[in-house]
Structure formats: C-alpha cells, structure tokens
Design a protein around this motif. Structure first.
Motif, PDB file in Angstrom:
ATOM      1  N   GLU A  72     -14.122 -25.545   7.656  1.00 34.29           N
ATOM      2  CA  GLU A  72     -14.683 -24.634   8.846  1.00 34.29           C
ATOM      3  C   GLU A  72     -13.656 -24.193   9.760  1.00 34.29           C
ATOM      4  O   GLU A  72     -12.874 -25.155   9.988  1.00 34.29           O
ATOM      5  N   ILE A  73     -13.427 -22.938   9.905  1.00 31.67           N
ATOM      6  CA  ILE A  73     -12.204 -22.542  10.789  1.00 31.67           C
ATOM      7  C   ILE A  73     -12.963 -21.668  11.924  1.00 31.67           C
ATOM      8  O   ILE A  73     -14.024 -20.950  11.518  1.00 31.67           O
ATOM      9  N   GLY A  74     -12.622 -21.782  13.175  1.00 32.93           N
ATOM     10  CA  GLY A  74     -13.406 -21.167  14.092  1.00 32.93           C
ATOM     11  C   GLY A  74     -12.439 -20.594  15.334  1.00 32.93           C
ATOM     12  O   GLY A  74     -11.259 -21.510  15.226  1.00 32.93           O
ATOM     13  N   TYR A  75     -12.755 -19.845  16.208  1.00 36.47           N
ATOM     14  CA  TYR A  75     -11.565 -19.678  17.543  1.00 36.47           C
ATOM     15  C   TYR A  75     -12.482 -19.851  18.479  1.00 36.47           C
ATOM     16  O   TYR A  75     -13.778 -19.137  18.944  1.00 36.47           O
ATOM     17  N   GLY A  76     -12.332 -20.856  19.483  1.00 40.57           N
ATOM     18  CA  GLY A  76     -12.967 -21.045  20.687  1.00 40.57           C
ATOM     19  C   GLY A  76     -12.539 -20.256  21.627  1.00 40.57           C
ATOM     20  O   GLY A  76     -11.338 -20.039  22.054  1.00 40.57           O
ATOM     21  N   GLU A 108     -13.433 -26.278  21.939  1.00 41.86           N
ATOM     22  CA  GLU A 108     -12.301 -26.314  22.715  1.00 41.86           C
ATOM     23  C   GLU A 108     -11.339 -25.043  22.448  1.00 41.86           C
ATOM     24  O   GLU A 108     -11.573 -24.284  21.368  1.00 41.86           O
ATOM     25  N   PRO A 109     -10.882 -24.421  23.522  1.00 43.01           N
ATOM     26  CA  PRO A 109     -10.157 -23.153  23.188  1.00 43.01           C
ATOM     27  C   PRO A 109      -9.069 -23.256  22.084  1.00 43.01           C
ATOM     28  O   PRO A 109      -8.513 -23.959  22.008  1.00 43.01           O
ATOM     29  N   GLY A 110      -9.046 -21.768  21.622  1.00 46.68           N
ATOM     30  CA  GLY A 110      -8.342 -21.678  20.536  1.00 46.68           C
ATOM     31  C   GLY A 110      -8.759 -21.915  19.140  1.00 46.68           C
ATOM     32  O   GLY A 110      -9.666 -22.177  18.606  1.00 46.68           O
ATOM     33  N   TRP A 111      -7.694 -22.005  17.950  1.00 44.74           N
ATOM     34  CA  TRP A 111      -8.077 -21.816  16.740  1.00 44.74           C
ATOM     35  C   TRP A 111      -8.585 -23.498  16.560  1.00 44.74           C
ATOM     36  O   TRP A 111      -7.995 -24.521  16.872  1.00 44.74           O
ATOM     37  N   GLN A 112      -9.571 -23.713  15.619  1.00 47.53           N
ATOM     38  CA  GLN A 112      -9.816 -25.148  15.183  1.00 47.53           C
ATOM     39  C   GLN A 112     -10.149 -25.182  13.919  1.00 47.53           C
ATOM     40  O   GLN A 112     -10.802 -24.089  13.164  1.00 47.53           O
ATOM     41  N   LEU A 113      -9.888 -26.121  13.119  1.00 48.76           N
ATOM     42  CA  LEU A 113      -9.893 -26.271  11.646  1.00 48.76           C
ATOM     43  C   LEU A 113     -10.655 -27.601  11.277  1.00 48.76           C
ATOM     44  O   LEU A 113      -9.746 -28.649  11.539  1.00 48.76           O
ATOM     45  N   ASP A 114     -11.738 -27.580  10.906  1.00 46.06           N
ATOM     46  CA  ASP A 114     -12.280 -29.047  10.367  1.00 46.06           C
ATOM     47  C   ASP A 114     -12.514 -28.920   8.804  1.00 46.06           C
ATOM     48  O   ASP A 114     -12.856 -27.863   8.310  1.00 46.06           O
ATOM     49  N   HIS A 162     -14.596 -22.650  26.666  1.00 50.51           N
ATOM     50  CA  HIS A 162     -15.310 -23.790  26.111  1.00 50.51           C
ATOM     51  C   HIS A 162     -16.872 -23.614  25.822  1.00 50.51           C
ATOM     52  O   HIS A 162     -17.686 -24.451  25.648  1.00 50.51           O
ATOM     53  N   PHE A 163     -16.968 -22.196  25.673  1.00 48.49           N
ATOM     54  CA  PHE A 163     -18.532 -21.635  25.591  1.00 48.49           C
ATOM     55  C   PHE A 163     -18.878 -21.176  24.337  1.00 48.49           C
ATOM     56  O   PHE A 163     -20.031 -20.969  23.931  1.00 48.49           O
ATOM     57  N   LEU A 164     -18.025 -20.374  23.460  1.00 44.49           N
ATOM     58  CA  LEU A 164     -18.483 -19.604  22.356  1.00 44.49           C
ATOM     59  C   LEU A 164     -17.381 -19.738  21.409  1.00 44.49           C
ATOM     60  O   LEU A 164     -15.943 -19.731  21.561  1.00 44.49           O
ATOM     61  N   LYS A 165     -17.588 -20.043  20.061  1.00 47.79           N
ATOM     62  CA  LYS A 165     -16.856 -19.741  19.237  1.00 47.79           C
ATOM     63  C   LYS A 165     -17.350 -19.262  17.668  1.00 47.79           C
ATOM     64  O   LYS A 165     -18.445 -19.662  17.104  1.00 47.79           O
ATOM     65  N   PRO A 198      -5.636 -30.905  14.851  1.00 44.63           N
ATOM     66  CA  PRO A 198      -5.198 -30.587  16.501  1.00 44.63           C
ATOM     67  C   PRO A 198      -4.008 -29.727  16.319  1.00 44.63           C
ATOM     68  O   PRO A 198      -4.156 -28.542  17.351  1.00 44.63           O
ATOM     69  N   PRO A 199      -3.316 -30.067  15.614  1.00 46.34           N
ATOM     70  CA  PRO A 199      -1.808 -28.926  15.678  1.00 46.34           C
ATOM     71  C   PRO A 199      -2.079 -27.564  15.294  1.00 46.34           C
ATOM     72  O   PRO A 199      -1.362 -26.746  15.901  1.00 46.34           O
ATOM     73  N   PHE A 200      -3.233 -27.321  14.662  1.00 47.64           N
ATOM     74  CA  PHE A 200      -3.587 -25.973  14.223  1.00 47.64           C
ATOM     75  C   PHE A 200      -3.796 -25.198  15.455  1.00 47.64           C
ATOM     76  O   PHE A 200      -3.420 -24.193  15.608  1.00 47.64           O
ATOM     77  N   ALA A 201      -4.741 -25.667  16.363  1.00 51.79           N
ATOM     78  CA  ALA A 201      -5.092 -25.012  17.572  1.00 51.79           C
ATOM     79  C   ALA A 201      -3.744 -24.992  18.274  1.00 51.79           C
ATOM     80  O   ALA A 201      -3.774 -23.756  19.145  1.00 51.79           O
ATOM     81  N   ALA A 202      -2.871 -25.751  18.663  1.00 57.35           N
ATOM     82  CA  ALA A 202      -1.815 -25.543  19.429  1.00 57.35           C
ATOM     83  C   ALA A 202      -0.514 -24.514  19.053  1.00 57.35           C
ATOM     84  O   ALA A 202      -0.102 -23.871  19.723  1.00 57.35           O
ATOM     85  N   ARG A 203      -0.599 -24.332  17.689  1.00 59.94           N
ATOM     86  CA  ARG A 203       0.499 -23.362  17.116  1.00 59.94           C
ATOM     87  C   ARG A 203      -0.030 -21.868  17.020  1.00 59.94           C
ATOM     88  O   ARG A 203       0.826 -21.246  17.261  1.00 59.94           O
ATOM     89  N   MET A 204      -1.288 -21.750  17.006  1.00 60.70           N
ATOM     90  CA  MET A 204      -1.822 -20.421  16.746  1.00 60.70           C
ATOM     91  C   MET A 204      -2.569 -19.644  17.908  1.00 60.70           C
ATOM     92  O   MET A 204      -3.179 -20.357  18.692  1.00 60.70           O
TER      93      MET A 204
END
Length: 212
Positions: free
Chosen positions: A66-70, A32-38, A73-76, A204-210
């Motif tokens: 794990e933290i990453g930036y999408g 998913e685009p943007g910041w992701q935290l699992d 939809h192709f690279l993170k 999910p809110p992490f991706a929306a805020r940053m």
C-alpha cells in the motif's frame, strides 16, 4: 479437454475477482506526513465461485503493498494491491483505492478509511473503522464491511475484525477474520471460515526521500 479449459478459465477469473477474503492492513490509524509505503506477506483463506458446483475453498499465500501520501496528520489518499497463490486457483490480484482520515487524540487515534476494491466480483465499497492505541501506536484495532456498488441491495453483509501489533517502528503482525463465517462454521458446522494472518514491513526512508 474442453471442460478442463472451462474450469481453468473459471479458476483464473475467480482468482482475479475474489468472492471472499480478508484483506490485511499492516499500517497504522495514525497518519504521518509525506509518502508512506507498507508491505506484507501472509497466509489466508478464500473461496472461488463455480457455476455448476460447490464453491472451491482454498488456503494460500498473499503479498500486499500500500502506498499513500499523508497530508499533515489528518488525510491520506492511497492505493493498494495484492498478488498471491491459493489451493483453489492458480493466482489472483486484489486491488483497492481509497482515502484515509484520522484525528489523533492523546494516546488514541480514531480513523476512517473509505475504499473501492475488487474483493467481490463487482466493484465493492468498503468502509473501515480504525482505532490506534499508544502515542507511537503500538496496536491498531479495526473493522471493515462490504457493499456491492452495483449489486442487489439484499446481498448479505460481512464484517471483518482485525488487529495489528506494531512490534517495532518497521515491523508489524496482522490477524483478521470474517466474523459471520466463523460463527456459522463453529456453531452450525456450515460454510467456510475466512481469515488472514501476516507480517508487515514499513519503509520509513521512503517518506523522508520523496516530496510532492
């Protein structure tokens, strides 16, 4: 007393650089685009090498993040880390840096992760193959292997196989095992079976805020 100090140092060193474990993956093959935290917590087995004795096999708990930036939809690019306790030693850390590439196709998402991590005593290169199933990816299958970056090319290869069930948009359940260790253990009664089971949580809110 001196022997106890040496043993403690070996256990601590083994905990920092684990010889064998199955690192869980609570995320998806789909990006998913943007910041992701699992994040996740689980039960797992591992082993610590000792210089003049049999390896110490233990079972314990571990907490992963794990933290990453999408990028679309192709690279993170991502970074992950784990800490925990185990019956074989006091505590440990497991870290990794890598890049995740995916190509969504209909209800399937094949993906590849290339990672450098601390699973072995030396820096280890670990390719991972993933297959996400479902348009919203309710199930992820994966396989991971290990290559010591600066070690003996004849070092034995290992293969982790795992599955992650995404029971809701935020919660997931992981189960994974090192296949060779289970075959040796159940067929020959030899060696140590390596496994990890755990529960993961996505923010999910992490991706929306940053944003970058």
């Amino acid at each position: 007393m001196q022997k106890k100090i040496h043993l403690f140092a070996l256990l601590l060193l083994g905990g920092i650089w684990m010889t064998r474990c199955v690192s869980p993956y609570y995320g998806t093959a789909r990006i998913e685009p943007g910041w992701q935290l699992d994040t996740g917590a689980g039960l797992h087995s591992t082993v610590v090498p000792l210089l003049d004795a049999d390896p110490m096999y233990g079972i314990g708990i571990r907490c992963d993040g794990e933290i990453g930036y999408g990028i679309e939809h192709f690279l993170k690019p991502y970074a992950r880390a784990a800490v925990g306790l185990n019956t074989a030693y006091i505590g440990y850390a497991d870290i990794g840096l890598g890049i995740h590439a995916a190509l969504p196709v209909w209800i399937f998402t094949p993906a590849v992760r290339l990672e450098i991590n601390s699973t072995w005593i030396q820096p280890t290169f670990s390719p991972v193959v993933l297959l996400g199933i479902g348009k919203k990816e309710w199930f992820t299958l994966g396989a991971k292997t290990y290559f010591i970056a600066f070690g003996d090319p004849n070092y034995p290869r290992f293969l982790d196989a795992f599955a992650t069930a995404h029971i809701s948009p935020r919660w997931s359940i992981f189960a994974g095992a090192e296949m060779n260790s289970f075959v040796d253990y159940f067929e020959d009664g030899d060696g140590y079976p390596f496994f990890t089971v755990g529960v993961g949580y996505k923010f999910p809110p992490f991706a929306a805020r940053m944003k970058l």
